[in-house]
Design a protein around this motif. Structure first.
Motif, mmCIF file in Angstrom:
data_model
loop_
_atom_site.group_PDB
_atom_site.id
_atom_site.type_symbol
_atom_site.label_atom_id
_atom_site.label_comp_id
_atom_site.label_asym_id
_atom_site.label_seq_id
_atom_site.Cartn_x
_atom_site.Cartn_y
_atom_site.Cartn_z
ATOM 1 N N ARG A 57 51.114 38.331 45.520
ATOM 2 C CA ARG A 57 52.458 38.584 46.449
ATOM 3 C C ARG A 57 52.526 38.781 48.103
ATOM 4 N N GLY A 58 51.774 37.763 47.980
ATOM 5 C CA GLY A 58 50.982 37.008 49.038
ATOM 6 C C GLY A 58 50.113 38.290 50.295
ATOM 7 N N HIS A 59 49.106 38.905 49.552
ATOM 8 C CA HIS A 59 48.199 39.317 49.799
ATOM 9 C C HIS A 59 47.360 38.720 50.616
ATOM 10 N N ARG A 60 46.328 38.716 51.805
ATOM 11 C CA ARG A 60 45.158 37.684 51.348
ATOM 12 C C ARG A 60 44.016 38.171 50.359
ATOM 13 N N CYS A 61 42.984 37.240 50.014
ATOM 14 C CA CYS A 61 42.122 36.798 49.040
ATOM 15 C C CYS A 61 41.012 37.351 50.386
ATOM 16 N N VAL A 62 40.353 38.520 49.118
ATOM 17 C CA VAL A 62 39.190 38.784 50.620
ATOM 18 C C VAL A 62 37.832 37.896 50.232
ATOM 19 N N VAL A 63 37.986 37.077 49.221
ATOM 20 C CA VAL A 63 37.039 36.075 49.155
ATOM 21 C C VAL A 63 37.492 34.957 50.321
ATOM 22 N N CYS A 64 38.361 34.393 49.782
ATOM 23 C CA CYS A 64 38.794 32.923 50.921
ATOM 24 C C CYS A 64 39.553 33.284 52.018
ATOM 25 N N GLU A 65 40.168 34.281 51.543
ATOM 26 C CA GLU A 65 41.312 34.801 52.807
ATOM 27 C C GLU A 65 42.227 33.551 52.607
ATOM 28 N N GLU A 66 42.576 32.802 51.830
ATOM 29 C CA GLU A 66 43.904 32.456 51.432
ATOM 30 C C GLU A 66 45.201 33.642 51.515
ATOM 31 N N PRO A 67 46.303 33.146 51.417
ATOM 32 C CA PRO A 67 47.625 34.264 50.645
ATOM 33 C C PRO A 67 47.607 34.260 48.942
ATOM 34 N N ILE A 68 47.679 35.338 48.190
ATOM 35 C CA ILE A 68 48.127 34.913 46.882
ATOM 36 C C ILE A 68 48.961 34.671 46.846
ATOM 37 N N THR A 69 50.018 34.037 45.951
ATOM 38 C CA THR A 69 50.965 33.604 46.039
ATOM 39 C C THR A 69 51.507 33.419 44.395
ATOM 40 N N PRO A 123 53.303 31.049 41.795
ATOM 41 C CA PRO A 123 52.543 32.207 40.094
ATOM 42 C C PRO A 123 51.428 32.006 40.397
ATOM 43 N N ASP A 124 50.479 32.420 40.911
ATOM 44 C CA ASP A 124 49.325 32.636 40.856
ATOM 45 C C ASP A 124 48.789 34.181 40.847
ATOM 46 N N THR A 125 47.332 34.549 39.970
ATOM 47 C CA THR A 125 47.700 35.807 39.809
ATOM 48 C C THR A 125 46.431 36.622 40.364
ATOM 49 N N GLU A 126 47.129 37.678 40.774
ATOM 50 C CA GLU A 126 47.085 38.200 41.711
ATOM 51 C C GLU A 126 45.829 39.451 41.492
ATOM 52 N N VAL A 127 44.663 39.515 41.268
ATOM 53 C CA VAL A 127 43.751 40.352 40.997
ATOM 54 C C VAL A 127 43.868 41.681 42.148
ATOM 55 N N GLY A 144 37.981 55.062 48.130
ATOM 56 C CA GLY A 144 39.131 54.645 48.738
ATOM 57 C C GLY A 144 39.362 53.634 48.963
ATOM 58 N N GLY A 145 40.807 52.255 49.519
ATOM 59 C CA GLY A 145 40.911 51.558 50.401
ATOM 60 C C GLY A 145 41.032 50.379 48.630
ATOM 61 N N THR A 146 41.619 49.141 49.440
ATOM 62 C CA THR A 146 42.156 48.415 48.050
ATOM 63 C C THR A 146 41.909 46.668 48.413
ATOM 64 N N VAL A 147 40.806 45.940 48.180
ATOM 65 C CA VAL A 147 41.040 44.820 47.978
ATOM 66 C C VAL A 147 41.723 44.000 47.335
ATOM 67 N N TYR A 148 42.063 42.678 47.331
ATOM 68 C CA TYR A 148 42.366 41.749 47.095
ATOM 69 C C TYR A 148 42.120 39.909 46.132
ATOM 70 N N PHE A 149 42.142 39.717 44.766
ATOM 71 C CA PHE A 149 41.752 38.240 44.861
ATOM 72 C C PHE A 149 42.813 37.337 44.650
#
Lengths: 77, 131
Positions: free
Chosen positions: A33-45, A47-51, A58-63
């Motif tokens: 959904r376009g969140h930035r990956c905490v590892v590579c710092e690229e957006p997750i768009t 049809p890629d799967t977002e974890v 507390g807090g949420t990170v995306y990969f």
């Protein structure tokens, strides 16, 4: 990004505190959904799967899928 | 994404009676209507009759295991939007890859802590993965 470069980013991020060192309380899988990956710092768009990782305390990170798998394997036992 | 009703319904699928009972009590304390099933086949009969908002599903069970259950659910257009979380004592890298590839929306390591349950329920109440 190459696997070795991602692993180096994970190790550096864990040392610097920008990448979590604790496992997720709840791990969610979904379409990017376009969140930035905490590892590579690229957006997750799509049809890629977002974890999505809900962290203890507390807090949420995306990969990206691949970034998550490398990060998860690098977590301290 | 669609906001879900505040009063959630959940189905616990687990072949261990103590695990089912403990999770049911915790969910009920958080205002969730709970049903239980002992394996994937029993769960399938439950959800076809009345789909819950949330399914918390163990992975290794007799008859139909969690992987087979979620694959069957994702193949059914009436049910594929049901939020289905793998609940397992196993939480290693390989385990999470397997649950993701099988079609689960998420993974929680058991025993589920209260903090994890609250975060999970908040997420399902507010939005949850798109139906």
């Amino acid at each position: 990004m190459e696997r070795e470069a991602l692993i180096a980013r994970i190790e550096a991020g864990m040392s610097a505190g920008t990448v979590p060192c604790q496992d997720c309380l709840v791990t969610w899988f979904g379409e990017g959904r376009g969140h930035r990956c905490v590892v590579c710092e690229e957006p997750i768009t799509s049809p890629d799967t977002e974890v999505e990782c809900d962290l203890p305390g507390g807090g949420t990170v995306y990969f990206h899928n691949a970034c998550f798998d490398l990060w998860h394997a690098a977590l301290p036992a | 994404m669609t906001a879900r009703p505040q009063r959630l319904s959940a189905l616990i699928v687990d072949d261990h009676e103590d695990s089912r009972a403990a999770l049911a009590v915790l969910l009920q304390l958080h205002g969730v209507d709970v049903r239980t099933a002992r394996d994937g086949e029993e769960a399938w009969r439950e959800i076809v009759e009345a789909p819950p908002d949330l399914i918390l599903c163990d992975l290794h069970m007799p008859n139909l295991d969690g992987f087979g259950f979620v694959r069957r659910l994702r193949a059914d257009s009436r049910l594929r939007g049901t939020v289905t979380i793998a609940v397992s004592a196993l939480g290693g890298p390989r385990d999470l890859i397997e649950t993701r590839e099988a079609g689960f929306d998420g993974h929680v390591v058991k025993p589920i802590s209260e903090e994890a349950l609250v975060r999970l329920l908040d997420r399902v109440r507010s939005a949850g993965p798109a139906p």
